[in-house]
Design an enzyme around this catalytic site. Structure first.
Site, short mmCIF file in Angstrom:
data_model
loop_
_atom_site.label_atom_id
_atom_site.label_comp_id
_atom_site.label_asym_id
_atom_site.label_seq_id
_atom_site.Cartn_x
_atom_site.Cartn_y
_atom_site.Cartn_z
N SER A 12 11.05 40.98 29.69
CA SER A 12 10.69 42.16 30.48
C SER A 12 10.68 41.85 31.97
O SER A 12 10.52 40.72 32.39
CB SER A 12 9.32 42.68 30.04
OG SER A 12 8.43 41.60 29.83
N THR A 47 1.49 46.11 30.45
CA THR A 47 0.92 47.22 29.68
C THR A 47 -0.61 47.22 29.63
O THR A 47 -1.21 48.16 29.13
CB THR A 47 1.46 47.19 28.23
OG1 THR A 47 1.19 45.89 27.67
CG2 THR A 47 2.95 47.42 28.19
N ASP A 113 10.29 32.92 22.02
CA ASP A 113 8.88 33.28 21.97
C ASP A 113 8.80 34.57 21.15
O ASP A 113 9.20 35.64 21.63
CB ASP A 113 8.35 33.50 23.39
CG ASP A 113 6.85 33.81 23.42
OD1 ASP A 113 6.22 33.84 22.34
OD2 ASP A 113 6.32 34.03 24.51
N SER A 184 -1.62 28.27 21.35
CA SER A 184 -3.07 28.06 21.33
C SER A 184 -3.65 28.56 20.02
O SER A 184 -3.15 29.53 19.43
CB SER A 184 -3.74 28.78 22.50
OG SER A 184 -3.73 30.17 22.30
N ASP A 216 -12.87 31.11 30.85
CA ASP A 216 -13.57 32.28 30.35
C ASP A 216 -13.02 33.56 31.01
O ASP A 216 -13.68 34.18 31.84
CB ASP A 216 -15.08 32.13 30.63
CG ASP A 216 -15.88 33.28 30.01
OD1 ASP A 216 -15.36 33.93 29.09
OD2 ASP A 216 -17.00 33.51 30.48
N ALA A 217 -11.80 33.90 30.64
CA ALA A 217 -11.16 35.10 31.20
C ALA A 217 -9.94 35.43 30.35
O ALA A 217 -9.46 34.59 29.60
CB ALA A 217 -10.72 34.84 32.64
N ASP A 224 4.49 33.69 28.45
CA ASP A 224 5.84 33.69 29.04
C ASP A 224 6.01 32.48 29.97
O ASP A 224 7.05 31.82 29.96
CB ASP A 224 6.06 34.99 29.81
CG ASP A 224 5.69 36.20 28.97
OD1 ASP A 224 5.90 36.16 27.75
OD2 ASP A 224 5.16 37.18 29.53
P1 ADP Z 1 0.08 34.43 24.63
O1 ADP Z 1 -0.22 34.59 26.08
O2 ADP Z 1 1.52 34.54 24.30
O3 ADP Z 1 -0.80 35.24 23.73
P2 ADP Z 1 -1.55 32.06 24.40
O4 ADP Z 1 -2.74 32.92 24.40
O5 ADP Z 1 -1.48 30.98 23.37
O6 ADP Z 1 -0.21 32.90 24.26
O7 ADP Z 1 -1.42 31.42 25.84
C1 ADP Z 1 -0.33 30.62 26.21
C2 ADP Z 1 -0.83 29.44 27.00
O8 ADP Z 1 -1.58 29.93 28.12
C3 ADP Z 1 -1.78 28.50 26.26
O9 ADP Z 1 -1.07 27.40 25.70
C4 ADP Z 1 -2.70 28.03 27.37
O10 ADP Z 1 -2.11 26.92 28.01
C5 ADP Z 1 -2.72 29.16 28.35
N1 ADP Z 1 -3.91 30.01 28.24
C6 ADP Z 1 -3.96 31.32 27.94
N2 ADP Z 1 -5.24 31.78 28.00
C7 ADP Z 1 -6.01 30.73 28.34
C8 ADP Z 1 -7.41 30.53 28.59
N3 ADP Z 1 -8.29 31.54 28.48
N4 ADP Z 1 -7.84 29.29 28.94
C9 ADP Z 1 -6.98 28.27 29.04
N5 ADP Z 1 -5.66 28.38 28.83
C10 ADP Z 1 -5.17 29.59 28.49
N1 PLP Z 2 5.89 41.83 28.85
C1 PLP Z 2 5.16 42.93 29.09
C2 PLP Z 2 5.82 44.14 29.67
C3 PLP Z 2 3.80 42.93 28.79
O1 PLP Z 2 3.09 44.02 29.03
C4 PLP Z 2 3.21 41.75 28.24
C5 PLP Z 2 1.79 41.73 27.90
O2 PLP Z 2 1.04 42.65 28.19
C6 PLP Z 2 4.01 40.64 28.00
C7 PLP Z 2 5.35 40.71 28.33
C8 PLP Z 2 3.53 39.36 27.37
O3 PLP Z 2 2.50 38.71 27.99
P1 PLP Z 2 1.93 37.33 27.40
O4 PLP Z 2 2.76 36.23 28.02
O5 PLP Z 2 0.51 37.28 27.87
O6 PLP Z 2 2.07 37.33 25.91
ZN ZN Z 3 2.94 35.92 24.16
#
Ligand code: ADP
Ligand code: PLP
Ligand code: ZN
Length: 301
Positions: A12, A47, A113, A184, A216-217, A224
């Site tokens: 995207s 989004t 991914d 993760s 914590d966020a 991506d």
């Molecule tokens: P997605 O964003 O695709 O849902 P993840 O949540 O597994 O995938 O996040 C991808 C990577 O981003 C993780 O491997 C980690 O390194 C990092 N990450 C995402 N959220 C956090 C967080 N709250 N604290 C630490 N690392 C994070």
């Molecule tokens: N692309 C778009 C347009 C999105 O809105 C999102 C998540 O909201 C993503 C990609 C994927 O994000 P993430 O890398 O956190 O999985």
């Molecule tokens: Zn993702």
């Protein structure tokens, strides 16, 4: 060769902020890769905002772009990277593109991914994409990077223990995918996240675990960024998925630390940062992208 370090990245685009190609392109370019970006969608922003408007590329339009690259003989890639795809027909056309590129260059690597959704929010693409990823994309993939939710949806295995996670990865290997990293899982202690990986490239199945600090966020675009960095570092270290994951997470930790610091400062004391304030601070982390620290360690099992 002429197509070394050239990525076709199908993800995207957002005008404002950092998800999809906006999150993946800059880091790969900074690390020396040519990036040809096809935007599966063009949205104002991700989004998670109150308002999100824009356009969606359809499968015919993807075919049009790809056929022109082919006619000009400028479709030579070392890697294809795919992320967020919003429709069945578009994903099936992506499969055609990958098959054609792989047929002409058997050394080309496909990094996938499989974006489906996440816990809490559930699916953010149509559920019908799951069997397409399982049956058509996984068999072509050299590396896949599901989050825990996606690993569960792709395999039907609920991941409650590390054993469950490796069982799920075995199943994905059986579909034909050589390298799997679950970016993760929630299998660690309170303030940690656990990455798990499995690689078939070596003489045997190598498994790895990497425990990281959990901020914590809630961030967006992290998956991506993660996959783009892992593509680069697994190119640099083709037989060492553990080292590739260490470098990737070292940069992720720096980017998220800076992102959260800036977000908290902008939000002001006691306030939760808004989605706009917590956009990834990629540009100011250029140095952390170029030079990942060596403070993150994986365990190989
Ligand atoms: P997605 O964003 O695709 O849902 P993840 O949540 O597994 O995938 O996040 C991808 C990577 O981003 C993780 O491997 C980690 O390194 C990092 N990450 C995402 N959220 C956090 C967080 N709250 N604290 C630490 N690392 C994070
Ligand atoms: N692309 C778009 C347009 C999105 O809105 C999102 C998540 O909201 C993503 C990609 C994927 O994000 P993430 O890398 O956190 O999985
Ligand atoms: Zn993702």
């Amino acid at each position: 060769s002429s197509c070394e370090k050239r990525v076709l990245s199908i993800q995207s685009h957002v005008v404002s902020g950092y998800v999809g190609n906006k999150s993946a392109t800059f880091p790969m370019q900074v690390l020396g890769f040519e990036v040809d970006a096809i935007n599966s969608v063009q949205f104002s922003n991700h989004t998670g905002y109150n308002v999100c408007k824009g356009q969606v590329l359809n499968s015919t339009e993807l075919q049009t772009l790809y056929s022109a690259l082919k006619e000009n003989d400028i479709d030579h890639y070392s890697h294809v990277l795919t992320g967020f795809v919003g429709s069945e027909s578009f994903l099936l056309e992506v499969v055609n593109v990958i098959k054609e590129l792989k047929a002409r260059n058997p050394n080309m690597l496909f990094v996938c991914d499989p974006v489906l959704g996440d816990f809490g929010v559930g699916y953010y693409v149509p559920k019908e994409l799951t069997p397409i990823y399982r049956e058509k994309l996984l068999p072509l993939a050299d590396l896949i990077t599901p989050n825990q939710f996606e690993a569960e949806e792709l395999t039907g295995i609920t991941i409650k223990t590390e054993e469950d996670a490796f069982k799920a990865m075995e199943l994905m290997h059986c579909s034909g995918c050589k390298n799997i990293v679950i970016s993760s899982t929630e299998l660690g202690k309170d303030d940690t996240l656990v990455l798990l990986g499995s690689s078939l490239t070596g003489e045997k199945n190598k498994r790895l675990r990497l425990t990281m600090h959990k901020f914590d966020a809630h961030f967006t675009g992290t998956g991506d960024l993660f996959t783009a960095l892992l593509l680069v570092w697994s190119h640099t270290h083709p037989d060492n998925l553990a080292l590739a994951c260490e470098k990737t997470i070292a940069t992720m930790q720096s980017v998220l630390k800076k992102t959260l610091e800036v977000a908290k400062k902008r939000a002001g004391p006691g306030n939760k940062p808004t989605v706009g304030q917590i956009e990834l601070r990629l540009i100011s982390c250029k140095d952390d992208i170029e030079h990942p620290g060596n403070n993150v360690k994986a365990t190989v099992m």
